[in-house]
Design a protein around this motif. Structure first.
Motif, mmCIF file in Angstrom:
data_model
loop_
_atom_site.group_PDB
_atom_site.id
_atom_site.type_symbol
_atom_site.label_atom_id
_atom_site.label_comp_id
_atom_site.label_asym_id
_atom_site.label_seq_id
_atom_site.Cartn_x
_atom_site.Cartn_y
_atom_site.Cartn_z
ATOM 1 N N UNK A 1 -112.924 44.870 -63.858
ATOM 2 C CA UNK A 1 -114.143 45.403 -64.936
ATOM 3 C C UNK A 1 -113.669 44.843 -66.214
ATOM 4 N N UNK A 2 -112.052 44.850 -66.419
ATOM 5 C CA UNK A 2 -111.781 44.393 -67.688
ATOM 6 C C UNK A 2 -112.160 42.789 -67.898
ATOM 7 N N UNK A 3 -111.676 42.267 -66.783
ATOM 8 C CA UNK A 3 -111.692 40.827 -66.563
ATOM 9 C C UNK A 3 -113.274 40.333 -66.813
ATOM 10 N N UNK A 4 -114.003 41.028 -65.984
ATOM 11 C CA UNK A 4 -115.605 40.865 -66.237
ATOM 12 C C UNK A 4 -115.946 40.906 -67.633
ATOM 13 N N UNK A 5 -115.600 42.001 -68.364
ATOM 14 C CA UNK A 5 -116.058 42.215 -69.670
ATOM 15 C C UNK A 5 -115.449 41.297 -70.635
ATOM 16 N N UNK A 6 -114.114 41.063 -70.320
ATOM 17 C CA UNK A 6 -113.526 39.639 -71.148
ATOM 18 C C UNK A 6 -114.522 38.388 -70.954
ATOM 19 N N UNK A 7 -114.757 38.153 -70.040
ATOM 20 C CA UNK A 7 -115.511 36.935 -69.477
ATOM 21 C C UNK A 7 -116.893 37.094 -70.304
ATOM 22 N N UNK A 8 -117.253 38.201 -70.372
ATOM 23 C CA UNK A 8 -118.711 38.436 -71.099
ATOM 24 C C UNK A 8 -118.720 38.078 -72.542
ATOM 25 N N UNK A 9 -117.628 38.565 -73.120
ATOM 26 C CA UNK A 9 -117.391 38.444 -74.554
ATOM 27 C C UNK A 9 -117.026 36.924 -74.661
ATOM 28 N N UNK A 10 -116.303 36.291 -73.811
ATOM 29 C CA UNK A 10 -115.946 34.964 -74.176
ATOM 30 C C UNK A 10 -117.103 33.907 -73.586
ATOM 31 N N UNK A 11 -118.252 34.465 -73.021
ATOM 32 C CA UNK A 11 -119.134 33.856 -72.228
ATOM 33 C C UNK A 11 -118.750 33.055 -71.241
ATOM 34 N N UNK A 12 -117.779 33.681 -70.459
ATOM 35 C CA UNK A 12 -116.968 32.778 -69.402
ATOM 36 C C UNK A 12 -117.516 33.672 -68.189
ATOM 37 N N UNK A 13 -118.557 33.679 -67.588
ATOM 38 C CA UNK A 13 -118.798 34.508 -66.553
ATOM 39 C C UNK A 13 -118.886 33.675 -65.256
ATOM 40 N N UNK A 14 -118.102 32.625 -65.268
ATOM 41 C CA UNK A 14 -118.423 31.702 -63.917
ATOM 42 C C UNK A 14 -117.965 32.525 -62.776
ATOM 43 N N UNK A 15 -116.669 33.003 -62.862
ATOM 44 C CA UNK A 15 -115.896 33.798 -61.800
ATOM 45 C C UNK A 15 -116.569 35.201 -61.378
ATOM 46 N N UNK A 16 -117.681 35.517 -62.066
ATOM 47 C CA UNK A 16 -117.799 36.779 -62.099
ATOM 48 C C UNK A 16 -118.462 37.146 -60.748
ATOM 49 N N UNK A 17 -117.925 38.419 -60.149
ATOM 50 C CA UNK A 17 -118.460 38.730 -58.740
ATOM 51 C C UNK A 17 -118.597 40.310 -58.702
ATOM 52 N N UNK A 18 -119.406 40.775 -57.773
ATOM 53 C CA UNK A 18 -119.665 42.288 -57.999
ATOM 54 C C UNK A 18 -118.523 43.264 -57.746
ATOM 55 N N UNK A 19 -118.521 44.270 -58.474
ATOM 56 C CA UNK A 19 -117.449 45.138 -58.684
ATOM 57 C C UNK A 19 -117.829 46.428 -57.276
ATOM 58 N N UNK A 20 -116.696 46.506 -56.687
ATOM 59 C CA UNK A 20 -117.097 47.528 -55.451
ATOM 60 C C UNK A 20 -117.434 48.824 -55.733
ATOM 61 N N UNK A 21 -116.798 49.329 -56.732
ATOM 62 C CA UNK A 21 -116.947 50.763 -57.359
ATOM 63 C C UNK A 21 -118.265 50.629 -57.941
ATOM 64 N N UNK A 22 -119.260 51.482 -57.537
ATOM 65 C CA UNK A 22 -120.551 51.601 -58.264
ATOM 66 C C UNK A 22 -120.536 51.875 -59.703
ATOM 67 N N UNK A 23 -119.765 52.944 -59.953
ATOM 68 C CA UNK A 23 -119.922 53.441 -61.394
ATOM 69 C C UNK A 23 -119.517 52.194 -62.236
ATOM 70 N N UNK A 24 -118.432 51.445 -61.892
ATOM 71 C CA UNK A 24 -117.890 50.685 -62.911
ATOM 72 C C UNK A 24 -118.883 49.220 -62.797
ATOM 73 N N UNK A 25 -119.372 48.852 -61.589
ATOM 74 C CA UNK A 25 -120.487 47.945 -61.736
ATOM 75 C C UNK A 25 -121.691 48.301 -62.606
ATOM 76 N N UNK A 26 -122.187 49.397 -62.520
ATOM 77 C CA UNK A 26 -122.823 50.005 -63.327
ATOM 78 C C UNK A 26 -122.381 49.677 -64.918
ATOM 79 N N UNK A 27 -121.173 50.194 -65.140
ATOM 80 C CA UNK A 27 -120.651 49.936 -66.609
ATOM 81 C C UNK A 27 -120.707 48.553 -66.950
ATOM 82 N N UNK A 28 -120.292 47.590 -65.861
ATOM 83 C CA UNK A 28 -120.434 46.184 -66.130
ATOM 84 C C UNK A 28 -121.966 45.704 -66.589
#
Lengths: 497, 447
Positions: B185-212
């Motif tokens: 989740x942390x990596x995903x959020x960092x990716x969002x901030x830096x507009x680098x979401x090329x490696x984005x993949x779904x988070x298995x934890x539903x709550x965390x995925x919702x947060x993302x």
């Protein structure tokens, strides 16, 4: 301990002795054990008195032995097995066991020694008459075949007469003057003038050298023995029937335990008026048993019957009734004069019986005389203590077999004979008990014994003595190889009179 | 306050409970085992005696003390306990001292009774009935029993602790594994901030995925709001520019009206009328020039402020001016490598280029450009070693009314620069340069 008939008795010797112990010349402190009599024989097959048995048990070893609580343990035998039919016993001897002369103990020695028990001159033959064959299979294996299965036979072999002697010496007529055994102590000297026997610890004893370097067995009377004990010249008064209230115990240790012994007034049916059953029964009922016990041996155990407490048959009790008037015939009861309170006993018995109309005289006599009359069956009645060589009613019952030379009562009862024979050949413990009880009831009804009490041994030993453990069969079986003298105690003073 | 990883935080938070529970469980299990062992051990002795009771009863009935002694000794050697068979209160047989035989049995004093066991000073006594009036007492030495029990306690305690430690280790691993989605989740959020979401993949934890997803949608909403804000701001700036133009035109128009009145006033002398007439022309040109400058500024594209590194913007400006092939030196001096300021890079670069070009034109030998951060403000200073400007006329130039001695461009440049700076909510300040010429400072607010 105390006296009696053949094969189960003790002699009480008389006299005040000159005490110049031979141990006085030795640097190692000697353990001095007072005995009421010097052994009458050092040949195991001729040992009838407790003194002989006690000395023999120190010099000789058997295949088996009794623990203080009557557990049968291997002595010279390492192991043994009994065949399924109970008739054959095979013993394996321990390795590296030696006689006092250095010879190795072998099964051939055991064969020769046990065969001697069956010789005509053997006074203990009756214990071994179940033996059919004794054979040394090899130097370390002995096989004993019985005519019939005899469950107490292992106890017989653990007894004080089943000792192993060196075969090579048995033909020597002088052998028993200086006997050689394999026991914890080796014979040194039998000083008859001094009335003492000196034994030394045997260094090669199979269980390890005894803690006592030298043991002196000294003949003395009870009164003198007590005096010497108070003076610190004797370590051990285990041979005397002391009571727990004796003042001597304030100056030493008292070790008390029951023993397989019974005190009786033996009745000779061959002598009038005891040839009449109703007279014997009335005499038995009238005898002041409770007073005698209460006055002289209050800590002893009340006798229900002939067999000591704790052995099969001891529960047998027959309540006789007085069915005859007191005999006007004079009845003489022989009592050993060596007993410390013999005179008081005489008074009590005479007064009590007279009060009931009996004409009773107590004859105080020396032990030798008593034993002579006992052997010749010349006494009408006599006071004896029956000590057991093995803890089975069979031992005491055998004295009443019609053809037994030890049948002091002269009783001849075929049914009793049959029951004794039947019980011996019965392997079933409960069935044997039934035979014993029936035989003992017959015996009680026959009234050939007045059962006084079963003693509780009160052994006096010096405060210097350690590891002295009573044996509940008899003082004969006390294991002196474990007894030691405290290093804190000074050697006994040697006093010459 | 020093921040720690979530794993360490969870681990540290669990530690007291883990140790307390481990110790508590170890003590409870060890104690239970020890008690069970002790009870079983003593109960085994009693059960053995119970199982032998019929045989012993038969032997007692037969009064066969030698055999009973053998049996008791045999049991005693196995159990290391002393066995005493009591008949009618008297010791009939014992595995202990034969001197007690036929004596009254004296039971050891009981200090504590527990599970039918009597704990004395030095022994534990249990008993079982053999037959009427006959009982067998089993006396076990207290110390070996307690030591044995304690040994079991220690062994089980150590084993429990080892198992707990192993469990704790496994738990730490499990916690680490369980927290991996948080790292994702942390990596995903960092990716969002830096507009680098090329490696984005779904988070298995539903709550965390919702947060993302929430963060992602929030970011988009934020960007939209930012654009909206920038647009609104641009409109407001345009409005302000019109207001300023109206304000700036008020005086020249009033002066023009005055001059026209004077030129047509018959009461005035001719000289006054001529001067007034010439002033009308001049004022009209001035107003026209001002209107032109204002028109050009108002034609600029609406700005969109982005929080970007202003130093890069200055670098680009310098490089653009240098690419024109000037022989005069442009000296750069920056406090740091990154200074984020909300700005429109295109417009601000145009303003800086204007100032640099003016500086190079006026400079004798060098132009110095520097960026200084002072509190919440960033200052971009462009200084030259030329002759400088008349400070009284600076405001005229900034309003677009001034006329350059060399070209019209300068006046329009300063007015445009001033307009861009104001559009960014900043100020354009003129000072004499320490190099001797002019010094223009663009002062902007820092985020």
């Amino acid at each position: 301990m105390f006296f009696g008939g053949r094969s189960f008795s003790i002699v009480i010797a008389l006299g005040f002795l000159i005490l110049t112990p031979s141990f006085a010349q030795n640097t190692a402190p000697a353990y001095v054990k007072a005995i009421y009599s010097l052994p009458l024989s050092l040949d195991p097959i001729k040992m009838n008195d407790t003194s002989s048995l006690a000395v023999g048990n120190l010099i000789y070893d058997g295949l088996l032995k009794f623990s203080p609580s009557l557990k049968i343990e291997g002595a010279l035998a390492k192991s043994w097995v009994t065949s399924k039919d109970g008739k054959t016993l095979t013993f394996k001897l321990k390795r590296n066991i030696f006689f006092h002369n250095g010879e190795v103990v072998t099964a051939y020695d055991a064969e020769a020694s046990l065969k001697r028990a069956l010789l005509p001159e053997s006074t203990v033959r009756k214990f071994y008459d179940s033996i059919k064959l004794i054979r040394a299979v090899d130097a370390s294996t002995l096989e004993v075949e019985l005519n019939y299965p005899f469950p107490p036979f292992l106890s017989v072999l653990a007894g004080a007469t089943a000792k192993i002697l060196p075969k090579s010496k048995l033909t020597d007529p002088q052998y028993f003057d200086a006997p050689i055994g394999s026991g914890a102590f080796k014979f040194v000297v039998f000083d008859k003038p001094k009335k003492e026997i000196t034994l030394d610890a045997f260094a090669q004893y199979y269980a390890g050298k005894a803690n006592i370097e030298r043991m002196v067995l000294k003949e003395t009377s009870e009164e003198e023995a007590l005096k010497l004990a108070r003076n610190g010249q004797i370590h051990d008064l285990a041979s005397w029937p002391l009571t727990e209230t004796d003042s001597i115990f304030s100056e030493g240790q008292r070790l008390s335990s029951p023993v397989a012994s019974t005190w009786i007034i033996g009745i000779n049916t061959l002598k009038a008026p005891f040839n009449k059953l109703n007279v014997r029964q009335s005499f038995k009922v009238n005898f002041p048993v409770a007073d005698f016990r209460g006055k002289f041996y209050p800590d002893s155990i009340k006798a229900n019957g002939y067999i000591p407490n704790g052995l099969t048959g001891s529960q047998v009790k027959v309540d006789l009734v007085v069915n005859a008037l007191p005999s006007k015939d004079k009845i003489v009861i022989a009592v050993p004069i060596e007993l410390a309170r013999a005179t008081e006993m005489k008074t009590l018995i005479e007064v009590s019986m007279k009060a009931q109309g009996w004409n009773v005289e107590v004859a105080l006599m020396k032990w030798d005389s008593l034993m002579e009359g006992y052997s010749k069956k010349s006494h009408q009645a006599f006071l004896v203590a029956m000590n057991m060589d093995y803890p089975d009613a069979d031992f005491l019952l055998k004295n009443f077999e019609s053809d037994s030379s030890d049948n002091f009562s002269g009783l001849k009862n075929k049914k009793l004979d049959e029951l004794i024979k039947k019980s011996r050949a019965t392997r079933d413990r409960k069935l044997r008990e039934v035979h014993y009880k029936e035989a003992l009831k017959l015996l009680e009804v026959s009234a050939v014994t007045v059962n006084l009490f079963h003693p509780r041994a009160n052994y006096w030993v010096s405060k210097c003595v350690e590891n002295f453990k009573p044996n509940i069969l008899s003082d004969v079986y006390i294991d002196y190889s474990q007894v030691s003298l405290s290093s804190k105690c000074a050697p006994p003073r040697v006093v010459a009179r | 306050m020093k921040s720690v990883s979530l794993f360490r935080h969870v681990n540290t938070s669990l530690n007291p409970y883990r140790w307390f529970i481990s110790l508590l469980v170890a003590v409870l299990i060890s104690g239970l085992f020890a008690i069970i062992t002790l009870v079983n051990r003593l109960d085994a002795d009693r059960k053995m005696a119970e199982s032998l009771s019929p045989y012993l009863a038969t032997l007692v009935e037969s009064s066969d003390r030698p055999e009973i002694l053998r049996v008791l000794h045999s049991i005693s050697e196995t159990t290391q306990s002393e066995l005493i068979l009591v008949q009618d209160g008297l010791v009939f047989a014992t595995s202990g001292d034969v001197t007690e035989l036929d004596r009254p049995f004296v039971k050891p004093k009981t200090k504590l009774r527990f599970f039918e066991m009597d704990f004395g000073k030095d022994e534990i006594t249990t008993s079982t009935s053999v037959s009427d009036g006959v009982a067998i007492y089993i006396i076990s030495p207290l110390l070996p029993s307690i030591l044995g029990t304690f040994g079991i306690f220690i062994a089980v305690f150590v084993a429990s602790i080892l198992i707990s430690l192993f469990s704790a280790r496994q738990m730490r691993r499990a916690i680490k594994t369980a927290l991996r989605p948080m790292d994702q989740l942390h990596a995903e959020i960092e990716g969002l901030v830096s507009n680098d979401d090329q490696d984005s993949s779904p988070i298995q934890i539903r709550e965390l995925e919702e947060i993302r997803n929430t963060v992602r949608s929030t970011k988009v909403a934020f960007e939209n709001a930012n654009d909206q804000l920038a647009e609104n701001k641009a409109k407001k700036l345009s409005s302000d520019a019109y207001k300023r133009l109206i304000h700036d035109l008020h005086n020249p128009v009033a002066a023009l009206r005055q001059m026209a009145t004077l030129a047509n006033d018959e009461a005035q002398d001719n000289e006054t009328k001529i001067e007034a007439t010439s002033a009308v022309t001049r004022l009209a040109d001035q107003i026209l020039s001002q209107v032109k400058a204002a028109k050009r500024n108002l034609e600029e594209e609406p700005i969109a402020l982005r929080e970007l590194n202003i130093i890069e913007c200055v670098h680009d400006s310098v490089r653009q001016v240098q690419s024109l092939g000037t022989k005069k030196a442009i000296v750069s001096s920056f406090d740091s490598e990154a200074l984020n300021v909300p700005h429109d890079p295109t417009l601000l670069k145009r303003a800086i280029v204007n100032l640099l070009e003016n500086g190079i034109e006026a400079a004798k030998s060098q132009v110095r450009v520097s960026i200084v951060k002072n509190n919440n403000q960033a200052s971009i200073r462009v200084c030259d070693d030329g002759v400088g400007m008349d400070e009284n006329k600076v405001s005229v130039y900034l309003q677009g009314r001034g006329q350059s001695g060399k070209a019209n461009r300068q006046a329009f440049g300063l007015s445009s620069t001033n307009h861009i700076v104001r559009s960014h909510g900043g100020k354009l300040i003129y000072k004499r340069s320490d190099l001797g010429g002019a010094s223009f400072e663009i002062r902007l607010g820092v985020v």
